[in-house]
Design a protein around this motif. Sequence first.
Motif, short mmCIF file in Angstrom:
data_model
loop_
_atom_site.label_atom_id
_atom_site.label_comp_id
_atom_site.label_asym_id
_atom_site.label_seq_id
_atom_site.Cartn_x
_atom_site.Cartn_y
_atom_site.Cartn_z
N HIS A 140 0.83 -1.21 0.00
CA HIS A 140 0.00 0.00 0.00
C HIS A 140 0.87 1.26 0.00
CE1 HIS A 140 -3.90 -1.85 0.27
NE2 HIS A 140 -3.59 -2.52 1.36
N LEU A 141 1.95 1.24 0.76
CA LEU A 141 2.84 2.40 0.80
C LEU A 141 3.54 2.61 -0.54
CD1 LEU A 141 4.38 1.91 4.35
CD2 LEU A 141 2.94 3.83 3.63
N SER A 142 3.97 1.53 -1.15
CA SER A 142 4.60 1.63 -2.48
C SER A 142 3.64 2.26 -3.48
CB SER A 142 5.04 0.26 -2.97
OG SER A 142 6.09 -0.26 -2.19
N ALA A 143 2.38 1.81 -3.44
CA ALA A 143 1.37 2.38 -4.34
C ALA A 143 1.15 3.86 -4.05
CB ALA A 143 0.06 1.61 -4.21
N LEU A 144 1.16 4.21 -2.76
CA LEU A 144 1.01 5.62 -2.37
C LEU A 144 2.12 6.47 -2.98
CD1 LEU A 144 -0.12 7.92 -0.52
CD2 LEU A 144 1.48 7.08 1.24
#
Length: 204
Positions: A140-144
């Motif tokens: 999720h953080l990578s996508a953010l």
Amino acid sequence: MAGVKGQVQKRGVERRRAMVDAAIELFARQGVRGTGVAAVAERAGATPSALIHHFGSKDGLVRAVLEEADRRALRRLSVPADAEPTLDQAFDWFVRDAEHTAATEGQLAALHTTLTAENLQPGSVLHTWFRDRGRALRTHLSALFRRAVADGSARPGLDPAILAAETAAFLEGAHLLWLLDPEQVDLTALHRSYFEGLAARLKS
């Protein structure tokens, strides 16, 4: 018959919720090792066999408690499960969650940290759960960070996977420092400082 079946299912959901609530209270107060299935069942107004029926084992109950803690955090922040926040929104969520944790969820945070440490080794009961949770957070953080580059709120050339791992490491480490020394470590201020600095670094 459909109405009766629905009522039975509703009662089953309510009993399960009562058991999870009782486990959260007792685990936070006495620890997982110091709390037996019978004590949780009694607190929930149920029998040990009913608890085992719902969760399969004490380990299954512990997993349900951890999952419920994550769900409560999302509800508390009004975050939909499929949300795709902007950088500013996500960083604000992290700060607000730290503020709530510091105010009312210290025991649950301690339980989470303790269980993580107890399940570091592959083959331990909750190792896969914690590993997969960590992977999901980093995803999720990578996508953010990828979205931030795409919408111009972060400069190009960043490595989303490295930033995701760094941010996850901060979150885990900040909670550990605070749990060890809450009189010296201000969890909310620490989060605010980190994410303000990270936002500035991503834009420069």
